[in-house]
Every structure is written in structure tokens, then in C-alpha cells.
Motif scaffolding. Structure first.
Motif, mmCIF file in Angstrom:
data_model
loop_
_atom_site.group_PDB
_atom_site.id
_atom_site.type_symbol
_atom_site.label_atom_id
_atom_site.label_comp_id
_atom_site.label_asym_id
_atom_site.label_seq_id
_atom_site.Cartn_x
_atom_site.Cartn_y
_atom_site.Cartn_z
ATOM 1 N N THR A 140 -10.094 1.043 0.765
ATOM 2 C CA THR A 140 -8.830 1.387 0.106
ATOM 3 C C THR A 140 -8.608 2.898 0.148
ATOM 4 N N TYR A 159 -4.868 -0.039 -7.718
ATOM 5 C CA TYR A 159 -5.577 -1.304 -7.511
ATOM 6 C C TYR A 159 -6.606 -1.541 -8.611
ATOM 7 N N ASP A 164 -4.118 4.515 -3.121
ATOM 8 C CA ASP A 164 -3.979 3.138 -3.622
ATOM 9 C C ASP A 164 -5.072 2.745 -4.612
ATOM 10 N N SER A 188 0.848 -1.190 0.000
ATOM 11 C CA SER A 188 0.000 0.000 0.000
ATOM 12 C C SER A 188 0.884 1.240 0.000
ATOM 13 N N ALA A 189 0.262 2.399 -0.196
ATOM 14 C CA ALA A 189 1.005 3.657 -0.199
ATOM 15 C C ALA A 189 1.707 3.895 1.131
#
Length: 422
Positions: A256, A264, A260, A223-224
Motif C-alpha cells: 500500500t 486503509y 493510502d 487508491s490515491a
């Protein structure tokens, strides 16, 4: 194929002639899936989508379930040796994974059919003497020791690496040889931590008289914020609805972050560039509406759990914002309201009826009975989704959903779950 993977953020590296092989005509490629659990998880969606894009590009995908290598264990990305599976569990898990992969790939395509394979088929009867003579002679121990997955484990004086796991790369390379021999497979794909195993297989196919083969690897997604994709405070997010409900699965994607969601959407859905561009604009202009997250959650839940699973998940999510409880069972209630304040009332009391205002005050939902009465008088209290009109309203056992739960709501978002006790 290569450009599509690159645009979607799914390309980490590829061998030198891979792009030319895709352009030259239809090829067959495979990805291996480890049967150490009875279900794949969301982290498995990266390689799954690799096979999906392979088939969409007109090539033939093979999903190889490691029923044989699963008995050994892959050291890649592991800091210690995992517990070995017994044969019965490995076969049971492999069958479950087979069923899950079938929802992503077209096994009946006339032009580019997908195929399932299990390496237990050829590894189970393999003679150790023949394997060492015919395969082991092509591997340099010096080269094997330089593999990152091996070197990292050797640096740990306490855990080290067993000969069992050290030999894993020979078995995976042999899989590539067998798939080439049986099905003409000339491509292996996988996570970037599989690069060493993939190149070892390419080399073995060549040394055993096979054609030039190729490799493509995907990035290991984070993830970020730097958290490994698929890991949550509640644990792993599984594809099996018995292990992660469609509601929880939907919520995973819905939660989310803005940083991200576009990556995604590219990685895990089949939305085209135009649709993605619209969602990029939505995130930039109206992030509070979370349109991109809603689309991501809907796309992923539909493909994994079907239209019915998505409908249930959306309906369950809507319940938390004042939606109807109609059609929800006790198991749904338990799942949806897991983090909501709870109160337990004995079944004997419920059969005689208990005052709603008393339950609200005694549970702490309101500071007093008078506040509860005021809220009811104002029309802001709901029992199982129906507005309460009478200040003296009672809760009875027959009000409980499947005899277990009664849901009290104040306003749009304040809930209390009243459980019927023994």
C-alpha cells in the motif's frame, strides 16, 4: 455509529433519521452479499466492516447472502449484463461466503448476535402473480427508469438492460420487507451505488405497512492514484486462501502506498485513534520503515487467515530478504519465488550432481564460472539458505525441496530457483 463511520472514512450518505435511530436504542440492520463467486474479495471488506461496526455499537447485524437475487444479477455499477448463475453454483457460492463472514461477526453474542440469512429462502417459492400484485403495484416504472444504474445502461444502445436485471430492484426491496417482517430489521447498508435500491426498499416497507426504515451507504474506495480498490496487475485479491494465498494477501496490503495506508488503516482495521495517530507520525517521520504498511498487512492477514496464516505470510516475506526456508514446502516456494529467475535441470543430471558454479553461470546469475567461484570464496552464496563453503559444491536431487526446487541466493536479495525437470 454515524460518527465512527465518518471518522473512519466509511460514510458516504445516510437517510435523514438514521442517526436518531442509532441513538434511540438497539436496531437490526443488514447488508447483502452477491454470491456470483465462491469467495468474497478485498472490495467486500468495506461492507463487512460496516457490519462489524454495527455490532460493535451494540446493534444486531444480518449478513444476507443473495442466493435468490444472485440468480438474477444486480445491474448496479455494471456496463453489461453478467452471465446468469445456475442454482447449484449459487447455493455452493452462498455456503462458501457464509463461512468467510463467520470469521468477522459474533454469532454467539448474548446482547447483539449476528445472523446469516439467504434470500433464496423466501424468493424460491414466490408466486409471480402474487409478487406482481402485492409488490409490483408499489413501484413506478418512471421512478425505476430514473435510477442511475438503470439510466446508465439504457444510454448504451448496444447492451441496454434486460427485464431480468431491470426487476432486480424490486427483489432487493422485497428482501428489506421480508427481513423487517421476520427479524424487525429497519436498516440497510451498502455501497453508494446501492443508494437507489436501498431507498426503494425503505419505501416498499412503508407502503406495505411497516415502520420507518433507514439507509447508510459507504464510499466506493479508490487508491490515491484513482485505481479501484482491490484491483492489481495479477487480478482480484480474494479472501479464500485457495484463490489468493496468505502470502499474496499479506503482500497486497504491505505494498500500500503512503497516501493510502492511513485511510486503509481506518477503514479496514479496528485500531483506535491513538494507534492510528502513532502510525500517522511514523509515515511522516520515517516513511522508509513502512511501519504503517506492516501493521496494516498484519492486522488484515490475521483477521482473514488467522494467526497461523499471518505467521506463514511473514515468514515467507522474510525469505526474500535472506530469511530461513525452514518449514516451507514446494507450493510455498512456487508462490514466493514466482517472479524470481528460474532454471530447469533434468532430474537425471541432478541425480548425478551438477556443479553449482555451472548452474549459476549457465543460468545468467553470474557472467562466468569464475565470478561464481569468487562469490562462493567470499561467502556470499547460499544453497537453500545455507552458506556454501566449497567452491566445488554440487547440487543433487536430494537437495530439492519436496523433490522439486533448489534455491540459490547471492547476497541478501539475488535469487535463482532451480527446478528439477522431468
Amino acid at each position: 455509529m454515524i460518527e465512527e463511520l465518518r471518522w473512519r472514512g466509511l460514510l458516504s450518505d445516510a437517510t435523514e433519521h438514521a442517526a436518531a435511530a442509532f441513538a434511540a436504542g438497539q436496531i437490526t440492520g443488514y447488508i447483502g452479499f452477491d454470491p456470483t463467486a465462491s469467495s468474497l474479495h478485498v472490495g467486500s471488506l468495506v461492507p463487512i466492516m460496516g457490519l462489524v461496526h454495527l455490532q460493535r455499537a451494540g446493534h444486531c447485524p444480518i449478513a444476507l447472502v443473495g442466493g435468490g437475487t444472485g440468480l438474477i444479477g444486480d445491474p448496479s455499477g455494471k456496463v453489461s449484463e453478467r452471465a446468469l448463475l445456475d442454482r447449484a453454483r449459487a447455493e455452493e457460492n452462498a455456503a462458501a461466503i457464509h463461512r468467510q463472514l463467520a470469521s468477522f461477526l459474533d454469532f454467539d453474542s448474548r446482547t447483539a448476535p449476528a445472523r446469516m440469512a439467504n434470500n433464496l429462502e423466501w424468493l424460491d417459492g414466490l408466486s409471480l402473480v402474487d409478487f406482481l400484485r402485492d409488490v409490483g403495484k408499489h413501484f413506478s416504472v418512471n421512478a425505476m427508469l430514473r435510477k442511475e444504474s438503470v439510466r446508465r445502461r439504457l444510454e448504451d444502445d448496444e447492451s441496454g438492460i434486460s427485464f431480468t436485471e431491470f426487476s432486480y430492484q424490486l427483489l432487493q426491496a422485497y428482501d428489506f420487507h421480508e427481513l423487517n417482517r421476520r427479524y424487525g430489521c429497519t436498516l440497510q447498508m451498502g455501497g453508494s451505488d446501492q443508494w437507489g435500491n436501498i431507498t426503494a426498499g425503505i419505501d416498499l416497507v412503508r407502503r406495505m405497512g411497516g415502520p420507518r426504515c433507514h439507509g447508510v451507504v459507504f464510499p466506493l474506495v479508490e487508491s490515491a492514484s484513482g485505481v479501484k480498490f482491490g484491483k492489481t496487475e495479477e487480478g482480484t485479491v480474494w479472501l479464500d486462501p485457495e484463490r489468493t494465498s496468505p502470502y499474496r494477501f499479506y503482500q497486497f496490503w504491505l505494498n500500500t502506498g503512503d497516501g493510502d495506508v492511513i485511510p486503509y488503516l481506518k477503514m479496514f482495521t479496528l485500531l483506535d485513534r491513538a494507534a492510528i495517530d502513532e502510525l500517522v507520525a511514523a509515515v511522516a517521520e520515517q516513511p522508509h520503515r513502512r511501519e504503517a504498511q506492516k501493521r496494516l498487512a498484519a492486522e488484515m492477514t490475521r483477521v482473514v487467515h488467522g494467526a497461523d496464516g499471518l505467521e506463514r505470510a511473514v515468514r515467507a516475506s522474510g525469505v526474500l530478504f535472506g530469511g530461513s526456508l525452514e518449514g516451507l514446502g514446494a507450493a510455498d516456494i512456487e508462490e514466493i519465488f514466482a517472479d524470481v529467475p528460474q532454471a530447469v535441470v533434468a532430474r537425471g543430471e541432478m541425480e548425478g550432481g551438477v556443479e553449482l558454479v555451472a548452474v549459476m553461470a549457465d543460468s545468467g546469475m553470474t557472467v562466468s564460472r569464475s565470478e561464481a567461484r569468487r562469490l562462493i570464496r567470499g561467502g556470499g552464496v547460499y544453497l537453500n539458505g545455507a552458506r556454501v563453503a566449497e567452491i566445488g559444491a554440487m547440487i543433487r536431487a536430494e537437495d530439492a525441496i519436496e523433490g522439486r526446487f533448489v534455491i540459490v541466493r547471492v547476497g541478501r536479495k539475488r535469487y535463482l530457483v532451480v527446478e528439477v525437470g522431468g
